[in-house]
Design an enzyme around this catalytic site. Structure first.
Site, PDB file in Angstrom:
ATOM      1  N   HIS A   1     -13.247  -3.503 -24.031  1.00  0.00           N
ATOM      2  CA  HIS A   1     -13.822  -3.767 -25.344  1.00  0.00           C
ATOM      3  C   HIS A   1     -14.811  -2.659 -25.656  1.00  0.00           C
ATOM      4  CE1 HIS A   1     -15.871  -5.821 -28.628  1.00  0.00           C
ATOM      5  NE2 HIS A   1     -14.777  -6.551 -28.710  1.00  0.00           N
TER       6      HIS A   1
ATOM      7  N   ASP B   1      -8.831 -11.884 -26.422  1.00  0.00           N
ATOM      8  CA  ASP B   1      -7.399 -11.985 -26.656  1.00  0.00           C
ATOM      9  C   ASP B   1      -6.576 -12.181 -25.395  1.00  0.00           C
ATOM     10  OD1 ASP B   1      -7.312 -11.950 -29.373  1.00  0.00           O
ATOM     11  OD2 ASP B   1      -7.603  -9.784 -29.451  1.00  0.00           O
TER      12      ASP B   1
END
Ligand code: ACO
Length: 431
Positions: free
Chosen positions: A308, A366
């Site tokens: 991320h 996710d």
């Protein structure tokens, strides 16, 4: 001049300029470089905006090193456990959790606007049956601007509020219609007596031929997923909404641009990519091979759902979702799902691997959301639409905040030009 300043010296000319540092409630301050070009004649260079704050915002705070996510100051863990998606939408839009009366009024307004103009339904007929649902969502959300254009005054707070309610209310209806077109079934109209997530499930899965009962586990899990996706400060899609919105464009068109940005596999498309990756890996015995591929710089394969831009620690949303994933799969009698087993193994091995440890690559939101969507019966290609539904209150709250912010101007970055130097046109016969 703010208390804290940073002095920059041009080592060629010797000129020094003191820049103020703008401080926020939490997190690092930002050097206010608005006057850099005027002072030095230079632009600043920051591809991917890794060091650039594009705005001041009261909405969401992330501490990527500590794994903290706050909406309007409230920790995501508390909201995910105790709140509802509509309550969180109110929080993002208005800055406060609603009182009981405020929540009733907000819910009534959202449910009042769930219908879409009947002719909007016809837009779906223009799409081939197997059109990607994100293509349909982006196009039809943009088409909403055709129904609400002259009636919107973005400088009027009431008009902005109505617009925000409309988009939050109509997104599930459009998503439901895209789903039904995708699976070749008749559209299902919204039912206002149902909860936001219950209504969504009903529009996705009910059929005119049989009764449909909403599974409370599915309803709660879906509501929680929407809460977890509701805002994430200045991510790619939100920044796209703000940038498009900064031109004064129709807000539905700005939200459609957010949908387009979300679709990419490096952003909201990652949930779809995770499931495709798990399908490709196929079996726990292949995990080591795929981890090697992810580490190989000459191989384009990346572990989807890992890493991320901001979180260099476990994504707090991933912690919540991991637990919910187990609960949902258990409740749906799918606890032995081979893809869940594969995902757990992949996570376990990656978290021990030096490559992932050194680069602080942890599972993101996710990594597990796709497994929950799959358990709820949502097809892989539809996953990013679910993300878009969740992100809608965040997008519209950020759009409204930008519109109200007197400091904001049209977003117009500059560049370092590296192309050909000035040259003269040569007629084609002489080239
Ligand atoms: N698998 C393997 N290696 C990775 C991965 C990954 N998933 N993510 C990052 N790396 C490596 C990079 O190759 C790079 O290595 P290097 O330093 O040796 O060159 C290092 O980790 C840093 O990565 P960057 O790409 O520079 O990080 P950036 O912040 O630009 O990208 C991103 C973040 C796009 C999320 C990236 O981690 C990625 O592609 N992840 C997979 C896609 C994904 O899951 N996206 C969802 C993000 S969450 C969301 O949008 C809701």
């Amino acid at each position: 001049m703010s208390k804290h300043t940073v002095t920059v010296t041009d080592n060629t000319s010797g000129k020094s300029v003191e820049f103020p540092v703008k401080e926020g409630t939490h997190g690092p301050g930002a050097i206010d470089i608005k006057s850099v070009y005027k002072e030095f004649g230079y632009f600043t260079y920051d591809p991917g905006f890794t060091s650039t704050a594009s705005c001041r915002s009261d909405i969401t705070f992330i501490d990527g090193d500590e794994g903290v996510l706050l909406y309007r100051g409230y920790p995501i863990e508390q909201l995910a456990e105790h709140s509802t998606f509509l309550e969180v939408s109110h929080l993002l839009l208005y800055g406060e959790l609603p009182t009981a009366d405020e929540l009733d009024a907000f819910t009534a307004s959202i449910t009042k606007h769930t219908m879409v103009n009947e002719s909007l339904k016809d837009f779906f007929d223009g799409f081939h049956y197997n059109a990607h649902p994100m293509a349909m969502l982006t196009a039809v959300v943009s088409s909403l601007s055709a129904f609400y254009h002259d009636s919107i005054d973005i400088n009027d707070p009431e008009s902005r509020e109505l617009c925000a309610h409309r988009i939050i209310a109509k997104m599930p209806t459009i998503a439901g219609a895209a789903f039904k077109h995708f699976v070749g079934e008749p559209f299902v109209y919204p039912k206002n007596r149902l909860s936001y997530s219950g209504n969504l499930l009903n529009m996705l899965f009910s059929r005119p031929t049989e009764d449909y009962e909403i599974n409370p586990v599915a309803e709660k899990a879906l509501d929680q997923l929407l809460i977890l996706h509701a805002d994430h400060e200045q991510n790619a899609s939100t920044s796209t909404v703000r940038l498009a919105g900064s031109t004064g464009t129709n807000p539905f068109a700005a939200i459609a641009s957010g949908c387009a940005a979300l679709w990419g596999p490096a952003h909201g498309g990652a949930n779809e990519a995770v499931l495709r990756m798990l399908e490709e890996i196929g079996d726990v015995r292949n995990v080591a091979h795929y981890i090697d591929k992810a580490k190989d710089k000459d191989d384009p394969f990346r572990l989807m759902g890992f890493g991320h831009r901001v979180y260099k620690n476990y994504d707090p949303r991933a912690t919540i979702i991991r637990k919910t994933c187990h609960e949902v799969l258990h409740a749906m009698n799918m606890a032995d799902d081979p893809q869940l087993e594969l995902a757990i193994k992949l996570e376990e091995i990656a978290l021990q691997d030096d490559y992932f440890v050194e680069r602080k690559l942890y599972p993101n939101v996710d990594f597990y959301s796709g497994l929950i969507y799959k358990a709820l019966g949502i097809p892989t290609q539809f996953f990013t639409v679910m993300f878009a539904l969740g992100r809608t209150p965040g997008w519209i709250a950020q759009w409204a905040e930008m519109t109200e912010d007197g400091e904001q101007r049209i977003g117009r970055p500059r560049q370092i030009y590296t192309g050909a130097a000035r040259r003269d046109y040569v007629p084609v016969v002489k080239r």
